[in-house]
Each structure stands twice: as C-alpha cells, then as structure tokens.
Write a protein that holds these residues in place. Structure first.
Motif, PDB file in Angstrom:
ATOM      1  N   GLY A 198       0.843  -1.099   0.278  1.00  0.00           N
ATOM      2  CA  GLY A 198      -0.071  -0.093  -0.143  1.00  0.00           C
ATOM      3  C   GLY A 198       0.422   0.928  -0.210  1.00  0.00           C
ATOM      4  O   GLY A 198       0.871   2.704  -0.958  1.00  0.00           O
ATOM      5  N   LEU A 250       2.291   1.967  -3.770  1.00  0.00           N
ATOM      6  CA  LEU A 250       1.610   1.867  -4.585  1.00  0.00           C
ATOM      7  C   LEU A 250       1.674   3.939  -4.308  1.00  0.00           C
ATOM      8  O   LEU A 250       1.090   4.652  -5.399  1.00  0.00           O
ATOM      9  N   ALA A 297       3.309   1.425 -11.029  1.00  0.00           N
ATOM     10  CA  ALA A 297       1.892   1.471  -9.833  1.00  0.00           C
ATOM     11  C   ALA A 297       0.820  -0.085 -10.211  1.00  0.00           C
ATOM     12  O   ALA A 297       0.489  -0.818  -9.617  1.00  0.00           O
ATOM     13  N   GLU A 298       0.824  -0.184 -11.981  1.00  0.00           N
ATOM     14  CA  GLU A 298       0.131  -1.363 -12.273  1.00  0.00           C
ATOM     15  C   GLU A 298       0.291  -2.539 -11.992  1.00  0.00           C
ATOM     16  O   GLU A 298      -0.096  -3.766 -11.508  1.00  0.00           O
ATOM     17  N   VAL A 343      -1.100  -2.817  -7.934  1.00  0.00           N
ATOM     18  CA  VAL A 343      -2.040  -3.743  -8.628  1.00  0.00           C
ATOM     19  C   VAL A 343      -2.507  -4.660  -8.554  1.00  0.00           C
ATOM     20  O   VAL A 343      -3.296  -5.876  -8.133  1.00  0.00           O
ATOM     21  N   GLN A 344      -1.485  -5.623  -8.879  1.00  0.00           N
ATOM     22  CA  GLN A 344      -1.953  -6.654 -10.158  1.00  0.00           C
ATOM     23  C   GLN A 344      -1.028  -7.687  -8.932  1.00  0.00           C
ATOM     24  O   GLN A 344      -2.183  -8.887  -8.597  1.00  0.00           O
ATOM     25  N   MET A 401      -1.218  -7.244  -5.701  1.00  0.00           N
ATOM     26  CA  MET A 401      -2.572  -7.241  -4.354  1.00  0.00           C
ATOM     27  C   MET A 401      -3.264  -7.899  -4.775  1.00  0.00           C
ATOM     28  O   MET A 401      -4.229  -8.835  -4.497  1.00  0.00           O
ATOM     29  N   LEU A 402      -3.284  -7.750  -6.492  1.00  0.00           N
ATOM     30  CA  LEU A 402      -4.366  -8.831  -6.800  1.00  0.00           C
ATOM     31  C   LEU A 402      -4.911  -9.860  -6.485  1.00  0.00           C
ATOM     32  O   LEU A 402      -5.733 -10.721  -6.071  1.00  0.00           O
ATOM     33  N   ALA A 436      -7.997  -5.850  -2.297  1.00  0.00           N
ATOM     34  CA  ALA A 436      -7.924  -4.409  -2.700  1.00  0.00           C
ATOM     35  C   ALA A 436      -7.010  -3.565  -2.964  1.00  0.00           C
ATOM     36  O   ALA A 436      -6.893  -3.579  -1.796  1.00  0.00           O
ATOM     37  N   PRO A 437      -6.051  -3.274  -3.736  1.00  0.00           N
ATOM     38  CA  PRO A 437      -5.178  -2.182  -3.924  1.00  0.00           C
ATOM     39  C   PRO A 437      -5.798  -0.817  -3.331  1.00  0.00           C
ATOM     40  O   PRO A 437      -7.244  -0.875  -3.746  1.00  0.00           O
ATOM     41  N   ALA A 468      -4.329   3.170  -2.457  1.00  0.00           N
ATOM     42  CA  ALA A 468      -2.918   4.159  -2.340  1.00  0.00           C
ATOM     43  C   ALA A 468      -3.635   4.814  -0.647  1.00  0.00           C
ATOM     44  O   ALA A 468      -4.315   5.114  -1.153  1.00  0.00           O
TER      45      ALA A 468
END
Length: 155
Positions: free
Chosen positions: A13, A16, A56-57, A60-61, A63-64, A69-70, A72
């Motif tokens: 987090g 991100l 950042a992408e 997010v990936q 975290m998924l 859930a992503p 920030a």
C-alpha cells in the motif's frame, strides 16, 4: 489465496501510494516544462510518468494476486521548482524514498521467509535505482553547464 503478513500488505500500500505520487508529480512537472517551452525535458518527464504508472500497475496486480483490494492511502503533494535543475532535485528525493522503501520491504520479506514478495520488491527496487541514477546523471549534465559542452566540442 495465501495468507500474507499484514506488514507486507502495508508495504504494498505504501509503495503504491508513492508510485502514484510520482505519477502525479512527473505528469504535473511535464506540463510545467511544456509551459516553459522545454519540450524535450517535458517528453522525458512524460516517459517517467509512464514508467511509474507501470510500477503502480504491477503493485495493483500483485495485491490482486494476493487477494487484497489495492488501496493507495495517501498521495504526497506535488513538488515544483523554478527550473529544471530544481525539479530534478525534487524528483531525486522522491526516487530515493521509493528506493529505500522497496529495499526495506524486500529485507522484511526475506526476514519472514517470503521469498516471492522479496523478489517482487527487489525487482522494483532495482528499476527505481536505475531511475535514480538516470536523474542524477541528468542533473550532473546540467551542473556541467555550457562550459562543459564547449570543452567537448573542442576535442
């Protein structure tokens, strides 16, 4: 879905948030440079924006993949300066913060035996170090100034 240490989720987090802060900062600074008529530097900052967005992408990936859930939590305010030199100095500070956070996250993951996330953070750490080196090199060229460019031309 695997169980992930809460501190690893915290690192995800925080990184991100910093990556999205970098996106916002580079994008704003690219627009500022364009207003100043420095299209070349603006284009370079736009490329930095894309690279930080890709980081950042990836966060997010990750975290998924880990089943969370992503989020920030907080973006840093954009920093601006009066010239390109000042902008680069500000961006080096931000890159250094990212570098240190990725290194810390990787070390923690190794400490708890989470090699997969350690490798993930290590890869991003390596890329951010490269960004930092490139910004420092650009700053060094600016420090050299016109006299240095004339020296090169006479050889």
């Amino acid at each position: 879905m695997q169980t992930v240490h809460p501190r690893v989720l915290g690192y995800l987090g925080r990184t991100l948030s910093l990556e999205l802060s970098a996106v916002q900062q580079y994008m704003t600074q690219a627009s500022l440079l364009a207003l100043w008529g420095d299209g070349g530097s603006a284009d370079r900052f736009r490329q930095e924006t894309v690279e930080e967005m890709q980081h950042a992408e990836r966060l997010v990936q990750q975290m998924l993949r880990l089943g969370v859930a992503p989020a920030a939590s907080q973006l840093k305010p954009v920093s601006i300066a009066r010239d390109l030199f000042g902008l680069l100095q500000l961006n080096i500070v931000l890159e250094d913060e990212l570098i240190e956070l990725y290194a810390e996250a990787s070390r923690f993951c190794l400490l708890i035996g989470d090699e997969a996330n350690s490798t993930f953070f290590q890869d991003l750490w390596s890329e951010e170090r490269q960004h930092g080196e490139e910004l420092n090199q650009w700053l060094a060229v600016l420090n050299a100034g016109p006299a240095r460019l004339l020296e090169r031309a006479t050889f």
